[in-house]
Design a protein around this motif. Structure first.
Motif, PDB file in Angstrom:
ATOM      1  N   LEU A  56       0.832  -1.192   0.000  1.00 41.24           N
ATOM      2  CA  LEU A  56       0.000   0.000   0.000  1.00 41.24           C
ATOM      3  C   LEU A  56       0.874   1.252   0.000  1.00 41.24           C
ATOM      4  CD1 LEU A  56      -2.710  -1.053   2.620  1.00 41.24           C
ATOM      5  CD2 LEU A  56      -2.872  -1.131   0.120  1.00 41.24           C
ATOM      6  N   PRO A  57       0.342   2.382  -0.462  1.00 36.97           N
ATOM      7  CA  PRO A  57       1.120   3.626  -0.379  1.00 36.97           C
ATOM      8  C   PRO A  57       1.437   3.970   1.066  1.00 36.97           C
ATOM      9  CG  PRO A  57      -1.170   4.060  -0.978  1.00 36.97           C
ATOM     10  CD  PRO A  57      -0.973   2.581  -1.067  1.00 36.97           C
ATOM     11  N   SER A  58       2.497   4.734   1.270  1.00 40.33           N
ATOM     12  CA  SER A  58       2.994   5.056   2.602  1.00 40.33           C
ATOM     13  C   SER A  58       1.903   5.614   3.500  1.00 40.33           C
ATOM     14  CB  SER A  58       4.127   6.081   2.495  1.00 40.33           C
ATOM     15  OG  SER A  58       4.425   6.649   3.752  1.00 40.33           O
ATOM     16  N   SER A  59       1.701   4.974   4.646  1.00 45.08           N
ATOM     17  CA  SER A  59       0.699   5.451   5.599  1.00 45.08           C
ATOM     18  C   SER A  59       1.155   6.732   6.285  1.00 45.08           C
ATOM     19  CB  SER A  59       0.403   4.374   6.646  1.00 45.08           C
ATOM     20  OG  SER A  59       1.576   4.041   7.375  1.00 45.08           O
ATOM     21  N   ALA A  60       2.453   7.032   6.231  1.00 46.86           N
ATOM     22  CA  ALA A  60       2.925   8.302   6.774  1.00 46.86           C
ATOM     23  C   ALA A  60       2.552   9.467   5.868  1.00 46.86           C
ATOM     24  CB  ALA A  60       4.443   8.255   6.960  1.00 46.86           C
ATOM     25  N   ASN A  61       2.344   9.175   4.583  1.00 49.73           N
ATOM     26  CA  ASN A  61       2.021  10.220   3.612  1.00 49.73           C
ATOM     27  C   ASN A  61       0.552  10.273   3.232  1.00 49.73           C
ATOM     28  OD1 ASN A  61       4.682  11.039   3.441  1.00 49.73           O
ATOM     29  ND2 ASN A  61       5.121   9.859   1.595  1.00 49.73           N
ATOM     30  N   TRP A  62      -0.121   9.105   3.261  1.00 53.98           N
ATOM     31  CA  TRP A  62      -1.437   9.010   2.639  1.00 53.98           C
ATOM     32  C   TRP A  62      -2.476   8.373   3.556  1.00 53.98           C
ATOM     33  CZ3 TRP A  62      -1.789  11.453  -1.941  1.00 53.98           C
ATOM     34  CH2 TRP A  62      -0.618  11.627  -2.685  1.00 53.98           C
ATOM     35  N   ILE A  63      -3.702   8.823   3.424  1.00 52.99           N
ATOM     36  CA  ILE A  63      -4.881   8.188   3.998  1.00 52.99           C
ATOM     37  C   ILE A  63      -5.625   7.504   2.859  1.00 52.99           C
ATOM     38  CG2 ILE A  63      -7.107   8.591   5.145  1.00 52.99           C
ATOM     39  CD1 ILE A  63      -5.808  11.209   6.274  1.00 52.99           C
ATOM     40  N   ILE A  64      -6.016   6.246   3.041  1.00 51.10           N
ATOM     41  CA  ILE A  64      -6.802   5.537   2.036  1.00 51.10           C
ATOM     42  C   ILE A  64      -8.275   5.685   2.390  1.00 51.10           C
ATOM     43  CG2 ILE A  64      -7.279   3.318   0.952  1.00 51.10           C
ATOM     44  CD1 ILE A  64      -4.434   2.462   1.579  1.00 51.10           C
ATOM     45  N   ARG A 115      -8.930   5.441  -3.772  1.00 48.39           N
ATOM     46  CA  ARG A 115      -8.850   6.897  -3.561  1.00 48.39           C
ATOM     47  C   ARG A 115      -7.955   7.145  -2.359  1.00 48.39           C
ATOM     48  NH1 ARG A 115     -13.357  11.637  -2.996  1.00 48.39           N
ATOM     49  NH2 ARG A 115     -12.677  12.493  -0.992  1.00 48.39           N
ATOM     50  N   ILE A 116      -6.933   7.991  -2.519  1.00 45.33           N
ATOM     51  CA  ILE A 116      -6.043   8.334  -1.415  1.00 45.33           C
ATOM     52  C   ILE A 116      -5.944   9.846  -1.300  1.00 45.33           C
ATOM     53  CG2 ILE A 116      -4.741   6.189  -1.601  1.00 45.33           C
ATOM     54  CD1 ILE A 116      -2.491   7.760  -2.942  1.00 45.33           C
ATOM     55  N   GLU A 117      -5.640  10.309  -0.082  1.00 46.61           N
ATOM     56  CA  GLU A 117      -5.460  11.733   0.157  1.00 46.61           C
ATOM     57  C   GLU A 117      -4.295  11.932   1.107  1.00 46.61           C
ATOM     58  OE1 GLU A 117      -8.633  12.964   3.472  1.00 46.61           O
ATOM     59  OE2 GLU A 117      -9.592  12.115   1.669  1.00 46.61           O
ATOM     60  N   THR A 118      -3.560  13.028   0.935  1.00 46.75           N
ATOM     61  CA  THR A 118      -2.387  13.271   1.766  1.00 46.75           C
ATOM     62  C   THR A 118      -2.788  13.506   3.218  1.00 46.75           C
ATOM     63  OG1 THR A 118      -2.458  15.643   1.244  1.00 46.75           O
ATOM     64  CG2 THR A 118      -0.995  14.251  -0.076  1.00 46.75           C
ATOM     65  N   ARG A 119      -1.952  12.998   4.133  1.00 50.37           N
ATOM     66  CA  ARG A 119      -2.159  13.324   5.543  1.00 50.37           C
ATOM     67  C   ARG A 119      -1.963  14.822   5.771  1.00 50.37           C
ATOM     68  NH1 ARG A 119      -3.254   9.513   8.917  1.00 50.37           N
ATOM     69  NH2 ARG A 119      -2.853   7.337   8.363  1.00 50.37           N
ATOM     70  N   ARG A 120      -0.970  15.393   5.100  1.00 52.40           N
ATOM     71  CA  ARG A 120      -0.770  16.828   5.232  1.00 52.40           C
ATOM     72  C   ARG A 120      -1.924  17.571   4.595  1.00 52.40           C
ATOM     73  NH1 ARG A 120       5.209  19.278   4.374  1.00 52.40           N
ATOM     74  NH2 ARG A 120       3.899  21.155   4.571  1.00 52.40           N
ATOM     75  N   ALA A 121      -2.376  18.620   5.264  1.00 52.44           N
ATOM     76  CA  ALA A 121      -3.469  19.438   4.749  1.00 52.44           C
ATOM     77  C   ALA A 121      -3.120  20.913   4.874  1.00 52.44           C
ATOM     78  CB  ALA A 121      -4.758  19.123   5.506  1.00 52.44           C
ATOM     79  N   ASP A 122      -1.827  21.217   4.699  1.00 50.78           N
ATOM     80  CA  ASP A 122      -1.368  22.594   4.880  1.00 50.78           C
ATOM     81  C   ASP A 122      -0.604  23.108   3.668  1.00 50.78           C
ATOM     82  OD1 ASP A 122       0.823  20.934   5.177  1.00 50.78           O
ATOM     83  OD2 ASP A 122       1.646  21.991   6.910  1.00 50.78           O
ATOM     84  N   PHE A 123      -0.902  22.568   2.495  1.00 54.32           N
ATOM     85  CA  PHE A 123      -0.207  23.021   1.294  1.00 54.32           C
ATOM     86  C   PHE A 123      -0.760  24.382   0.882  1.00 54.32           C
ATOM     87  CE2 PHE A 123       0.172  18.307   0.829  1.00 54.32           C
ATOM     88  CZ  PHE A 123       1.545  18.248   1.036  1.00 54.32           C
ATOM     89  N   LYS A 124       0.103  25.396   1.024  1.00 52.77           N
ATOM     90  CA  LYS A 124      -0.300  26.775   0.775  1.00 52.77           C
ATOM     91  C   LYS A 124       0.972  27.607   0.633  1.00 52.77           C
ATOM     92  CE  LYS A 124      -2.806  30.555   3.095  1.00 52.77           C
ATOM     93  NZ  LYS A 124      -3.653  30.911   4.265  1.00 52.77           N
ATOM     94  N   PRO A 125       1.037  28.519  -0.342  1.00 50.90           N
ATOM     95  CA  PRO A 125       2.257  29.322  -0.464  1.00 50.90           C
ATOM     96  C   PRO A 125       2.345  30.374   0.622  1.00 50.90           C
ATOM     97  CG  PRO A 125       0.624  30.036  -2.062  1.00 50.90           C
ATOM     98  CD  PRO A 125       0.048  28.822  -1.376  1.00 50.90           C
ATOM     99  N   ALA A 338       0.198  23.106  11.697  1.00 54.52           N
ATOM    100  CA  ALA A 338      -0.196  22.120  10.684  1.00 54.52           C
ATOM    101  C   ALA A 338      -0.950  21.006  11.392  1.00 54.52           C
ATOM    102  CB  ALA A 338       1.017  21.560   9.938  1.00 54.52           C
ATOM    103  N   GLN A 339      -1.730  20.257  10.621  1.00 49.75           N
ATOM    104  CA  GLN A 339      -2.499  19.165  11.198  1.00 49.75           C
ATOM    105  C   GLN A 339      -2.759  18.116  10.142  1.00 49.75           C
ATOM    106  OE1 GLN A 339      -6.150  18.321  10.720  1.00 49.75           O
ATOM    107  NE2 GLN A 339      -5.898  19.390   8.764  1.00 49.75           N
ATOM    108  N   SER A 340      -3.203  16.971  10.576  1.00 49.06           N
ATOM    109  CA  SER A 340      -3.618  15.922   9.656  1.00 49.06           C
ATOM    110  C   SER A 340      -4.836  15.217  10.219  1.00 49.06           C
ATOM    111  CB  SER A 340      -2.491  14.911   9.439  1.00 49.06           C
ATOM    112  OG  SER A 340      -2.919  13.868   8.594  1.00 49.06           O
ATOM    113  N   GLY A 341      -5.913  15.218   9.450  1.00 52.38           N
ATOM    114  CA  GLY A 341      -7.068  14.394   9.741  1.00 52.38           C
ATOM    115  C   GLY A 341      -8.095  14.961  10.688  1.00 52.38           C
ATOM    116  N   THR A 342      -7.902  16.185  11.185  1.00 51.52           N
ATOM    117  CA  THR A 342      -8.786  16.714  12.219  1.00 51.52           C
ATOM    118  C   THR A 342      -9.689  17.822  11.672  1.00 51.52           C
ATOM    119  OG1 THR A 342      -7.296  18.453  13.001  1.00 51.52           O
ATOM    120  CG2 THR A 342      -6.962  16.231  13.879  1.00 51.52           C
ATOM    121  N   MET A 343     -10.536  18.359  12.535  1.00 46.99           N
ATOM    122  CA  MET A 343     -11.370  19.504  12.207  1.00 46.99           C
ATOM    123  C   MET A 343     -11.411  20.437  13.412  1.00 46.99           C
ATOM    124  SD  MET A 343     -15.284  18.056  12.713  1.00 46.99           S
ATOM    125  CE  MET A 343     -15.946  19.692  13.018  1.00 46.99           C
TER     126      MET A 343
END
Length: 460
Positions: A56-64, A115-125, A338-343
């Motif tokens: 599977l793709p890296s669990s450190a990078n991706w959520i399935i 379908r996968i999505e990055t754990r990181r959710a802070d991609f912004k310039p 930064a965060q991953s997976g929360t609201m």
């Protein structure tokens, strides 16, 4: 790729170019490394999809993602797509040659896919910089009647979508690469504002498309890129295929509130998927998929990378900036860098404000420049609440420098009687001095949400 409402795309900007489907095949290069970082840029994040075949793709990078929707979100992922997403390597796995394969499969009457999505959710310039999001991939190699219903995509969603699932399109969506029904065309689309209508003409969005340069999109790898340019005024958004720009949108096209809703949050997370059926492929091919649709043709992804202009890299999670917050102060959970997976949600706890919620196994929060001073801190206290069901519990952990570093301390939490039933829980930690990047991480043996976090502090 709208995840909150089925959209009926306007066909006015869709090129119907049958001749483009007949472009000559080109030699396919199966794998290439992430390109070297250009001079004047820095690499923010990347995945080259190296690993054993079938892994599977890296669990450190991706959520399935799995199932037909997010928990509590719109059915069929908001678009009417028919497949069920799985974590089965048959649907989503590495091929052992440096690629990720996302493969739709029909078994009996059911379609499954990945379908996968990055754990990181802070991609912004950063202000004054340009963010470049890029992937080299090959769309599923299928055309004509056999391709009806195929909907591969590489895209980004605003971070506040996580845990809410009903705030689309206000939080923003960048469709970097979309394709349907095996047509030799790449679509780039921006979604924003309100639905229906609004400044982004929802549910269609603001889009453009073109044929892939040289070889068709299905017969060869191409590079798909999106840029968010904050080095100019007004900001500019740009879409490219193989380095050729085919779409752009300017901040000047939007009112201040719409633009702030789309860009004022912490950033975006990235997604890769192959849907089957739904509003977009149906708009061009009638009801899809059909009995003629061929099973088992993968989207092949060579790499995903994010760069930022400027010589200084995006804040490195292993190198805290100077100064920052006093470790012995009350550190509000929603003030993460930064965060991953929360609201984030309103809290009823004393003092009001907000708490971080929808926390489950593998989620994390990052706090930069936490200053412990010269006197060792030996205790961690956190204000937590849980409405988790019977048998659901987990650990709240503290780590320094990396979300995968060994924890310096933790405590277990199960139901406290409700998601707003708050308790302050202490835990011992290994002695800490100096200034660090602090990660609060969450671990559980179950996939369900198990805790909310309002604030935390350190002491001796």
């Amino acid at each position: 790729m709208n995840r909150s409402r089925m959209r009926n795309r306007s066909l006015s900007w869709i090129p119907i170019a049958v001749a483009a489907l007949l472009l000559p095949l080109a030699a396919v290069t199966a794998h290439a490394a992430v390109p070297p970082t250009p001079s004047g840029w820095s690499l923010v994040w990347s995945d080259d999809f190296d690993g054993g075949a079938g892994s599977l793709p890296s669990s450190a990078n991706w959520i399935i993602d799995t199932g037909h929707s997010y928990p509590g979100g719109p059915a069929n992922w908001g678009t009417g797509e028919v497949q069920r997403y799985t974590a089965d390597p048959a649907n989503v796995s590495l091929d052992g040659a440096g690629n990720l394969r996302i493969t739709p499969i029909k078994n009996g009457g059911e379609w499954t896919s990945g379908r996968i999505e990055t754990r990181r959710a802070d991609f912004k310039p950063a202000a004054g910089r340009v963010l470049r999001i890029e992937s080299r991939l090959r769309m599923p190699d299928v055309t004509g009647q056999a391709a009806l219903g195929y909907w591969p995509a590489f895209w980004a969603l605003g971070a506040p979508y996580r845990g809410n699932y009903w705030n689309w399109p206000g939080i923003g969506e960048f469709d970097i690469m979309e394709n349907v029904n095996g047509i030799n065309s790449v679509w780039g689309v921006l979604h924003c504002g309100v639905n229906p209508g609004g400044p982004c003409n929802e549910t269609t969005g603001l889009g453009a498309s073109r044929a892939c340069p040289g070889a068709s999109c299905q017969s060869a790898f191409h590079t798909y890129r999106f840029e968010w340019d904050r080095s100019v005024t007004p900001d500019q958004l740009r879409w490219y295929v193989d380095g050729q720009q085919f779409h752009s949108v300017s901040q000047s096209q939007f009112d201040a509130a719409t633009w702030n809703d789309m860009t004022g949050h912490q950033g975006y997370f990235l997604l890769l998927n192959v849907a089957m059926g739904g509003a977009f492929p149906n708009a061009l091919g009638g009801q899809t998929p059909t009995a003629a649709t061929l099973s088992g043709r993968p989207m092949i992804v060579d790499y995903v990378a994010v760069w930022q202009s400027g010589s200084a890299p995006d804040p490195d999670p292993t190198t805290p900036p100077p100064g920052g917050v006093d470790a012995r102060s009350t550190i509000q959970a929603e003030r993460y860098q930064a965060q991953s997976g929360t609201m984030v949600e309103a809290t009823t706890d004393t003092g009001g404000g907000q708490n971080v919620g929808a926390i489950a196994n593998g989620d994390w929060l990052r706090f930069d420049g936490v200053d412990f001073g010269g006197t060792p801190a030996t205790q961690f206290r956190a204000r937590v609440a849980s409405g988790a069901g019977a048998g659901v519990s987990g650990l709240v952990q503290v780590r320094l420098g990396s979300p995968t570093a060994p924890p310096i301390g933790d405590f277990a939490i199960a139901s406290t009687g409700g998601w707003q039933s708050w308790h302050t829980v202490p835990a011992n930690i290994s002695p800490v001095t100096g200034t660090h990047t602090v990660y609060v991480t969450f671990s559980s043996g179950q996939p369900a949400d198990f805790v909310n976090l309002n604030w935390f502090t350190f002491g001796s």
